[in-house]
Motif scaffolding. Structure first.
Motif, PDB file in Angstrom:
ATOM      1  N   TYR A   5     -17.874  28.019 -17.358  1.00 36.51           N
ATOM      2  CA  TYR A   5     -17.573  27.741 -18.759  1.00 36.51           C
ATOM      3  C   TYR A   5     -16.219  27.062 -18.911  1.00 36.51           C
ATOM      4  O   TYR A   5     -16.026  26.258 -19.825  1.00 36.51           O
ATOM      5  N   GLY A   6     -15.278  27.401 -18.006  1.00 36.42           N
ATOM      6  CA  GLY A   6     -13.983  26.741 -18.066  1.00 36.42           C
ATOM      7  C   GLY A   6     -14.090  25.248 -17.838  1.00 36.42           C
ATOM      8  O   GLY A   6     -13.372  24.453 -18.465  1.00 36.42           O
ATOM      9  N   GLU A   7     -14.998  24.859 -16.952  1.00 35.03           N
ATOM     10  CA  GLU A   7     -15.205  23.430 -16.704  1.00 35.03           C
ATOM     11  C   GLU A   7     -15.681  22.715 -17.965  1.00 35.03           C
ATOM     12  O   GLU A   7     -15.258  21.589 -18.253  1.00 35.03           O
ATOM     13  N   ILE A   8     -16.544  23.365 -18.716  1.00 31.83           N
ATOM     14  CA  ILE A   8     -17.022  22.766 -19.966  1.00 31.83           C
ATOM     15  C   ILE A   8     -15.886  22.645 -20.976  1.00 31.83           C
ATOM     16  O   ILE A   8     -15.684  21.597 -21.588  1.00 31.83           O
ATOM     17  N   LEU A   9     -15.138  23.712 -21.139  1.00 34.38           N
ATOM     18  CA  LEU A   9     -14.079  23.726 -22.154  1.00 34.38           C
ATOM     19  C   LEU A   9     -12.922  22.805 -21.806  1.00 34.38           C
ATOM     20  O   LEU A   9     -12.175  22.393 -22.693  1.00 34.38           O
ATOM     21  N   ALA A  11     -13.370  19.859 -20.608  1.00 33.62           N
ATOM     22  CA  ALA A  11     -13.790  18.501 -20.928  1.00 33.62           C
ATOM     23  C   ALA A  11     -13.127  18.062 -22.227  1.00 33.62           C
ATOM     24  O   ALA A  11     -12.960  18.852 -23.161  1.00 33.62           O
ATOM     25  N   ARG A  12     -12.750  16.813 -22.286  1.00 35.01           N
ATOM     26  CA  ARG A  12     -12.026  16.313 -23.444  1.00 35.01           C
ATOM     27  C   ARG A  12     -12.822  16.519 -24.731  1.00 35.01           C
ATOM     28  O   ARG A  12     -13.999  16.174 -24.791  1.00 35.01           O
ATOM     29  N   HIS A  13     -12.224  17.088 -25.722  1.00 34.61           N
ATOM     30  CA  HIS A  13     -12.768  17.334 -27.067  1.00 34.61           C
ATOM     31  C   HIS A  13     -13.737  18.521 -27.127  1.00 34.61           C
ATOM     32  O   HIS A  13     -14.098  18.941 -28.234  1.00 34.61           O
ATOM     33  N   ALA A  14     -14.177  19.077 -25.985  1.00 30.04           N
ATOM     34  CA  ALA A  14     -15.216  20.111 -26.015  1.00 30.04           C
ATOM     35  C   ALA A  14     -14.758  21.359 -26.758  1.00 30.04           C
ATOM     36  O   ALA A  14     -15.462  21.874 -27.635  1.00 30.04           O
ATOM     37  N   ALA A  15     -13.582  21.886 -26.411  1.00 27.93           N
ATOM     38  CA  ALA A  15     -13.092  23.113 -27.057  1.00 27.93           C
ATOM     39  C   ALA A  15     -12.879  22.896 -28.551  1.00 27.93           C
ATOM     40  O   ALA A  15     -13.213  23.758 -29.372  1.00 27.93           O
ATOM     41  N   GLN A 136     -24.166  20.259 -17.100  1.00 29.62           N
ATOM     42  CA  GLN A 136     -23.104  20.649 -18.019  1.00 29.62           C
ATOM     43  C   GLN A 136     -23.617  20.785 -19.441  1.00 29.62           C
ATOM     44  O   GLN A 136     -23.199  21.684 -20.180  1.00 29.62           O
ATOM     45  N   VAL A 137     -24.531  19.904 -19.838  1.00 29.29           N
ATOM     46  CA  VAL A 137     -25.105  20.001 -21.178  1.00 29.29           C
ATOM     47  C   VAL A 137     -25.916  21.285 -21.307  1.00 29.29           C
ATOM     48  O   VAL A 137     -25.851  21.975 -22.328  1.00 29.29           O
ATOM     49  N   HIS A 138     -26.673  21.642 -20.254  1.00 30.52           N
ATOM     50  CA  HIS A 138     -27.419  22.905 -20.270  1.00 30.52           C
ATOM     51  C   HIS A 138     -26.467  24.083 -20.446  1.00 30.52           C
ATOM     52  O   HIS A 138     -26.724  25.003 -21.228  1.00 30.52           O
ATOM     53  N   THR A 139     -25.359  24.058 -19.696  1.00 32.60           N
ATOM     54  CA  THR A 139     -24.377  25.134 -19.798  1.00 32.60           C
ATOM     55  C   THR A 139     -23.764  25.183 -21.198  1.00 32.60           C
ATOM     56  O   THR A 139     -23.537  26.260 -21.753  1.00 32.60           O
ATOM     57  N   ALA A 140     -23.489  24.007 -21.756  1.00 33.36           N
ATOM     58  CA  ALA A 140     -22.915  23.953 -23.101  1.00 33.36           C
ATOM     59  C   ALA A 140     -23.875  24.523 -24.135  1.00 33.36           C
ATOM     60  O   ALA A 140     -23.451  25.209 -25.076  1.00 33.36           O
ATOM     61  N   VAL A 264     -24.766  34.829 -18.602  1.00 35.56           N
ATOM     62  CA  VAL A 264     -25.325  34.737 -17.252  1.00 35.56           C
ATOM     63  C   VAL A 264     -26.257  33.543 -17.131  1.00 35.56           C
ATOM     64  O   VAL A 264     -26.231  32.800 -16.142  1.00 35.56           O
ATOM     65  N   TYR A 265     -27.089  33.341 -18.141  1.00 34.02           N
ATOM     66  CA  TYR A 265     -28.051  32.238 -18.113  1.00 34.02           C
ATOM     67  C   TYR A 265     -27.350  30.881 -18.033  1.00 34.02           C
ATOM     68  O   TYR A 265     -27.789  29.979 -17.333  1.00 34.02           O
ATOM     69  N   GLY A 266     -26.249  30.734 -18.736  1.00 33.17           N
ATOM     70  CA  GLY A 266     -25.607  29.435 -18.852  1.00 33.17           C
ATOM     71  C   GLY A 266     -24.922  28.945 -17.604  1.00 33.17           C
ATOM     72  O   GLY A 266     -24.729  27.733 -17.446  1.00 33.17           O
ATOM     73  N   VAL A 267     -24.528  29.841 -16.710  1.00 29.68           N
ATOM     74  CA  VAL A 267     -23.778  29.393 -15.528  1.00 29.68           C
ATOM     75  C   VAL A 267     -24.684  29.070 -14.352  1.00 29.68           C
ATOM     76  O   VAL A 267     -24.218  28.590 -13.323  1.00 29.68           O
ATOM     77  N   ARG A 268     -25.972  29.294 -14.498  1.00 30.74           N
ATOM     78  CA  ARG A 268     -26.896  28.989 -13.406  1.00 30.74           C
ATOM     79  C   ARG A 268     -27.590  27.670 -13.671  1.00 30.74           C
ATOM     80  O   ARG A 268     -27.941  27.349 -14.803  1.00 30.74           O
TER      81      ARG A 268
END
Length: 419
Positions: A5-9, A11-15, A136-140, A264-268
């Motif tokens: 999740y840190g990788e997603i956040l 990303a520029r503008h994501a947070a 990454q989109v799936h995780t987001a 849990v679902y989002g990181v796989r």
């Protein structure tokens, strides 16, 4: 998990987009309880509070897909911010005029609900432009679903805090001002300002001309019924096992389960077709509702409600992927808004259905309703399996300027809805 999740956040503008959307949706997430508390503070009855909250809810369900279509046509800033301002104005009129005269209060509630900006659908339309990789989109999407659960848990607490510090009227006004600021934070961001929908085919049905999307909405209508019916059954159970405190723990259990399951679902990284995965998730959701009919003591019942919530956020996150695949070109925001509306309508139906069931058979039969609704959602998914799989298998992130799920062999994320 934190690294994913840190990788997603990072990303520029994501947070900024995620937090802005959550803050912007606070008025919607807290409307029901804020309206009830305000009406009671004004001396009105619970029946009157319920009617006004229902007016808001119905107007909101109507407005989301309509505003979503306008976003697809004219862009996010030109629709989202004016809608947020008009919605906040409607709530301000209600806060200052009170419940008398009733026609003014009802009209104010209708305006506030109808013009609630479709920030939720707008955020999901933006993810592919902010995150360039499919995983990454799936995780987001999963992070998004989890964040919604957190917001709907924290939101009511913020309302009660505002009421205790100031008043019910102040709670209505403050939360709506904060909501406008959240919407403003989103629409002035570069991704929101630059985003344009792909050219769309003129059709009065809009996103609903996709049979795959309609099938998905049919299934999630019943998922909404399940969630709405649990709230009523939980009230009945709490009345005989400790009152409001127990009810609060039961609802918190559902939110905690969804938080854990979605995280849990989002990181796989999941392989295979998402429509198959969604059927499995919905089946597990329905099965986890069944133990609720055992109605044990409060501690065990809280554990069962936590279990019942585990597969909720994963189901929603997986549905986001399918919505994106089946949305006709140029209708992605409208399509996501239809999912929000369908879920909301389903929850309202579940609330209305569970009431008579609880009066007839008590909490045991009330908790049987979500299990039956989950089974009905699974039946819809099984019956429409070919329709949901019609876009093909093994989606990839497209690098072309638009997606075309109704004609292309390979389904893809809505890259055409990028800037």
């Amino acid at each position: 998990m934190a690294a994913g999740y840190g990788e997603i956040l990072r990303a520029r503008h994501a947070a900024r987009l995620l937090v802005g959307t959550l803050v912007g949706r606070l008025p919607n997430a807290t409307a029901a309880i804020a309206v009830v508390l305000f009406v009671r503070a004004e001396g009105g009855t619970y029946s009157l509070a319920g009617v006004l909250a229902a007016v808001y809810g119905v107007a909101n369900a109507v407005g989301q897909p309509l505003l979503g279509r306008l976003v697809d046509l004219y862009g996010q800033p030109r629709v989202q911010l004016p809608a947020a301002l008009v919605s906040a104005l409607g709530m301000a009129v209600f806060a200052f005029s009170g419940t008398d005269p009733l026609p003014v209060a009802s009209a104010a509630m209708a305006v506030a609900g109808l013009f609630t900006p479709p920030l939720e659908g707008g955020l999901r339309a933006l993810w592919p432009s902010v995150l360039r990789k499919e995983d990454q989109v799936h995780t987001a999407y999963a992070m998004d679903a989890v964040a919604q659960e957190v917001m709907f848990t924290v939101g009511p607490l913020l309302v009660t805090l505002c009421v205790s510090l100031w008043s019910a009227q102040a709670a209505l006004l403050v939360l709506n001002v904060v909501g406008v600021l959240g919407a403003l934070c989103v629409v002035v961001s570069p991704p929101s300002r630059a985003w344009r929908s792909a050219p769309r085919e003129a059709h009065w049905l809009g996103a609903l001309r996709s049979s795959g999307l309609v099938a998905l909405l049919g299934a999630f209508l019943f998922v909404g019924v399940a969630l709405g019916s649990i709230t009523v059954a939980a009230v009945s159970y709490a009345d005989g096992h400790g009152g409001d405190v127990v009810y609060g723990w039961l609802m918190a259990g559902i939110g905690l389960g969804a938080l854990v399951g979605g995280s849990v679902y989002g990181v796989r990284q999941w392989s295979g077709a998402p429509e198959v995965r969604l059927r499995v998730l919905v089946a597990l959701l329905a099965v986890c509702y069944l133990p609720l009919t055992l109605v044990p003591g409060p501690v065990a019942m809280t554990a069962l409600t936590t279990l019942a919530g585990v597969f909720l956020a994963p189901c929603i996150a997986c549905a986001f992927v399918l919505v994106d695949r089946h949305a006709p070109v140029g209708t992605v925001t409208e399509a996501f808004s239809w999912l929000v509306t369908t879920f909301t309508v389903g929850a309202s139906v579940g609330t209305g259905l569970a009431g008579p069931v609880v009066e007839w058979g008590g909490a045991v039969w009330g908790f049987a309703v979500p299990g039956a609704a989950g089974a009905a959602a699974l039946v819809v998914l099984l019956a429409t399996g070919r329709v949901l799989a019609a876009t093909g298998k093994g989606a990839v992130v497209a690098v072309s300027s638009e997606n075309d799920p109704n004609r292309a062999v390979e389904p893809r994320f809505s890259s055409g809805d990028r800037a």
